[in-house]
Design a protein around this motif. Sequence first.
Motif, PDB file in Angstrom:
ATOM      1  N   ARG A  13       0.857  -1.182   0.000  1.00  0.00           N
ATOM      2  CA  ARG A  13       0.000   0.000   0.000  1.00  0.00           C
ATOM      3  C   ARG A  13       0.900   1.241   0.000  1.00  0.00           C
ATOM      4  O   ARG A  13       1.797   1.358   0.828  1.00  0.00           O
ATOM      5  N   TRP A  14       0.651   2.137  -0.953  1.00  0.00           N
ATOM      6  CA  TRP A  14       1.446   3.362  -1.109  1.00  0.00           C
ATOM      7  C   TRP A  14       0.546   4.564  -0.923  1.00  0.00           C
ATOM      8  O   TRP A  14      -0.626   4.539  -1.292  1.00  0.00           O
ATOM      9  N   ARG A  15       1.123   5.624  -0.431  1.00  0.00           N
ATOM     10  CA  ARG A  15       0.409   6.893  -0.290  1.00  0.00           C
ATOM     11  C   ARG A  15       1.295   7.991  -0.843  1.00  0.00           C
ATOM     12  O   ARG A  15       2.479   8.056  -0.519  1.00  0.00           O
ATOM     13  N   MET A  16       0.724   8.824  -1.712  1.00  0.00           N
ATOM     14  CA  MET A  16       1.481   9.934  -2.290  1.00  0.00           C
ATOM     15  C   MET A  16       0.626  11.182  -2.287  1.00  0.00           C
ATOM     16  O   MET A  16      -0.547  11.150  -2.656  1.00  0.00           O
ATOM     17  N   THR A  17       1.226  12.287  -1.879  1.00  0.00           N
ATOM     18  CA  THR A  17       0.599  13.597  -1.982  1.00  0.00           C
ATOM     19  C   THR A  17       1.325  14.343  -3.092  1.00  0.00           C
ATOM     20  O   THR A  17       2.555  14.422  -3.098  1.00  0.00           O
ATOM     21  N   ALA A  18       0.542  14.864  -4.039  1.00  0.00           N
ATOM     22  CA  ALA A  18       1.110  15.602  -5.166  1.00  0.00           C
ATOM     23  C   ALA A  18       0.467  16.983  -5.240  1.00  0.00           C
ATOM     24  O   ALA A  18      -0.687  17.169  -4.847  1.00  0.00           O
ATOM     25  N   ARG A  19       1.240  17.938  -5.759  1.00  0.00           N
ATOM     26  CA  ARG A  19       0.756  19.312  -5.945  1.00  0.00           C
ATOM     27  C   ARG A  19       0.815  19.645  -7.433  1.00  0.00           C
ATOM     28  O   ARG A  19       1.787  19.312  -8.119  1.00  0.00           O
ATOM     29  N   VAL A  20      -0.227  20.313  -7.919  1.00  0.00           N
ATOM     30  CA  VAL A  20      -0.226  20.808  -9.295  1.00  0.00           C
ATOM     31  C   VAL A  20       0.640  22.064  -9.320  1.00  0.00           C
ATOM     32  O   VAL A  20       0.295  23.073  -8.685  1.00  0.00           O
ATOM     33  N   VAL A  21       1.781  21.999 -10.014  1.00  0.00           N
ATOM     34  CA  VAL A  21       2.730  23.113 -10.022  1.00  0.00           C
ATOM     35  C   VAL A  21       2.691  23.913 -11.321  1.00  0.00           C
ATOM     36  O   VAL A  21       3.231  25.021 -11.380  1.00  0.00           O
ATOM     37  N   VAL A  22       2.063  23.360 -12.347  1.00  0.00           N
ATOM     38  CA  VAL A  22       1.821  24.072 -13.606  1.00  0.00           C
ATOM     39  C   VAL A  22       0.418  23.698 -14.046  1.00  0.00           C
ATOM     40  O   VAL A  22       0.038  22.526 -14.015  1.00  0.00           O
ATOM     41  N   HIS A  23      -0.373  24.698 -14.437  1.00  0.00           N
ATOM     42  CA  HIS A  23      -1.747  24.456 -14.891  1.00  0.00           C
ATOM     43  C   HIS A  23      -2.028  25.427 -16.023  1.00  0.00           C
ATOM     44  O   HIS A  23      -2.238  26.617 -15.794  1.00  0.00           O
ATOM     45  N   SER A  24      -1.995  24.922 -17.258  1.00  0.00           N
ATOM     46  CA  SER A  24      -2.178  25.750 -18.435  1.00  0.00           C
ATOM     47  C   SER A  24      -3.147  25.057 -19.396  1.00  0.00           C
ATOM     48  O   SER A  24      -2.732  24.423 -20.368  1.00  0.00           O
ATOM     49  N   PRO A  25      -4.469  25.157 -19.104  1.00  0.00           N
ATOM     50  CA  PRO A  25      -5.462  24.462 -19.925  1.00  0.00           C
ATOM     51  C   PRO A  25      -5.505  24.994 -21.352  1.00  0.00           C
ATOM     52  O   PRO A  25      -5.270  26.173 -21.551  1.00  0.00           O
ATOM     53  N   PRO A  26      -5.799  24.191 -22.329  1.00  0.00           N
ATOM     54  CA  PRO A  26      -5.977  22.744 -22.229  1.00  0.00           C
ATOM     55  C   PRO A  26      -4.720  21.972 -22.649  1.00  0.00           C
ATOM     56  O   PRO A  26      -4.811  20.803 -22.999  1.00  0.00           O
ATOM     57  N   GLY A  27      -3.558  22.615 -22.584  1.00  0.00           N
ATOM     58  CA  GLY A  27      -2.383  21.982 -23.153  1.00  0.00           C
ATOM     59  C   GLY A  27      -1.398  21.351 -22.196  1.00  0.00           C
ATOM     60  O   GLY A  27      -0.605  20.498 -22.600  1.00  0.00           O
ATOM     61  N   LEU A  28      -1.415  21.744 -20.903  1.00  0.00           N
ATOM     62  CA  LEU A  28      -0.356  21.263 -20.024  1.00  0.00           C
ATOM     63  C   LEU A  28      -0.756  21.382 -18.559  1.00  0.00           C
ATOM     64  O   LEU A  28      -1.360  22.372 -18.156  1.00  0.00           O
ATOM     65  N   PHE A  29      -0.432  20.351 -17.795  1.00  0.00           N
ATOM     66  CA  PHE A  29      -0.354  20.493 -16.346  1.00  0.00           C
ATOM     67  C   PHE A  29       0.761  19.584 -15.849  1.00  0.00           C
ATOM     68  O   PHE A  29       1.128  18.610 -16.489  1.00  0.00           O
ATOM     69  N   VAL A  30       1.325  19.978 -14.712  1.00  0.00           N
ATOM     70  CA  VAL A  30       2.433  19.235 -14.119  1.00  0.00           C
ATOM     71  C   VAL A  30       2.129  19.036 -12.649  1.00  0.00           C
ATOM     72  O   VAL A  30       1.714  19.975 -11.965  1.00  0.00           O
ATOM     73  N   ASP A  31       2.324  17.802 -12.177  1.00  0.00           N
ATOM     74  CA  ASP A  31       2.214  17.556 -10.750  1.00  0.00           C
ATOM     75  C   ASP A  31       3.537  17.003 -10.239  1.00  0.00           C
ATOM     76  O   ASP A  31       4.252  16.318 -10.956  1.00  0.00           O
ATOM     77  N   GLU A  32       3.835  17.356  -8.982  1.00  0.00           N
ATOM     78  CA  GLU A  32       5.062  16.900  -8.337  1.00  0.00           C
ATOM     79  C   GLU A  32       4.719  16.348  -6.962  1.00  0.00           C
ATOM     80  O   GLU A  32       3.830  16.865  -6.277  1.00  0.00           O
ATOM     81  N   GLN A  33       5.440  15.308  -6.579  1.00  0.00           N
ATOM     82  CA  GLN A  33       5.248  14.726  -5.258  1.00  0.00           C
ATOM     83  C   GLN A  33       5.658  15.713  -4.175  1.00  0.00           C
ATOM     84  O   GLN A  33       6.722  16.317  -4.246  1.00  0.00           O
ATOM     85  N   VAL A  34       4.777  15.879  -3.181  1.00  0.00           N
ATOM     86  CA  VAL A  34       5.070  16.662  -1.992  1.00  0.00           C
ATOM     87  C   VAL A  34       5.565  15.717  -0.895  1.00  0.00           C
ATOM     88  O   VAL A  34       6.509  16.016  -0.178  1.00  0.00           O
ATOM     89  N   SER A  35       4.904  14.575  -0.790  1.00  0.00           N
ATOM     90  CA  SER A  35       5.347  13.526   0.129  1.00  0.00           C
ATOM     91  C   SER A  35       4.923  12.191  -0.465  1.00  0.00           C
ATOM     92  O   SER A  35       3.935  12.105  -1.190  1.00  0.00           O
ATOM     93  N   GLY A  36       5.703  11.174  -0.178  1.00  0.00           N
ATOM     94  CA  GLY A  36       5.370   9.859  -0.708  1.00  0.00           C
ATOM     95  C   GLY A  36       6.585   8.975  -0.856  1.00  0.00           C
ATOM     96  O   GLY A  36       7.635   9.233  -0.263  1.00  0.00           O
ATOM     97  N   PRO A  37       6.452   7.945  -1.674  1.00  0.00           N
ATOM     98  CA  PRO A  37       7.471   6.902  -1.727  1.00  0.00           C
ATOM     99  C   PRO A  37       8.734   7.246  -2.512  1.00  0.00           C
ATOM    100  O   PRO A  37       9.736   6.549  -2.382  1.00  0.00           O
ATOM    101  N   PHE A  38       8.711   8.296  -3.315  1.00  0.00           N
ATOM    102  CA  PHE A  38       9.848   8.597  -4.183  1.00  0.00           C
ATOM    103  C   PHE A  38      10.735   9.684  -3.593  1.00  0.00           C
ATOM    104  O   PHE A  38      10.270  10.553  -2.861  1.00  0.00           O
ATOM    105  N   ARG A  39      11.999   9.644  -3.943  1.00  0.00           N
ATOM    106  CA  ARG A  39      12.896  10.750  -3.599  1.00  0.00           C
ATOM    107  C   ARG A  39      12.504  11.957  -4.442  1.00  0.00           C
ATOM    108  O   ARG A  39      12.550  13.097  -3.979  1.00  0.00           O
ATOM    109  N   ARG A  40      12.087  11.679  -5.695  1.00  0.00           N
ATOM    110  CA  ARG A  40      11.628  12.733  -6.609  1.00  0.00           C
ATOM    111  C   ARG A  40      10.578  12.130  -7.528  1.00  0.00           C
ATOM    112  O   ARG A  40      10.731  11.002  -8.001  1.00  0.00           O
TER     113      ARG A  40
END
Length: 146
Positions: free
Chosen positions: A58-85
Amino acid sequence: MTRFEVVTAIAAPPTRVFELCLDIATHTALGERVVGSAGGVRDFGDTITFEARHLGLRWRMTARVVVHSPPGLFVDEQVSGPFRRWRHEHRFASDGDGGTVMHDLVDFAAPLGPLGRLVERVVLDRYLPRLVRVRHDHVKSVAERR
């Protein structure tokens, strides 16, 4: 750090595909559970916490939308979770015929230094692209139904 891309053609307009990818219901339909969120569709600065079972754990990840440019692009990045990045770029381009080319670029790094790099090469380099392809197939199926 590992980087991979997944590209899918979808017979639906970019606006529709973009909105589906931000809709929490799209994620929960694939077995993820939302354990923290501000609403149904994510926007710039929003955070969301998902919980899911992967690789028998069981994994838990919190991500934040750091880029939001509809309708062509959005980017999310882990805030906390299983990855270093974890950085996940979602691009949506018109195919010139009323459809969308959906292009995901994921940069990630496992924790635990050399052991994490080994896990990336042996397990995650195959598992994560396959997981993103399953999500692409689901988005394609939903987008093309309506």
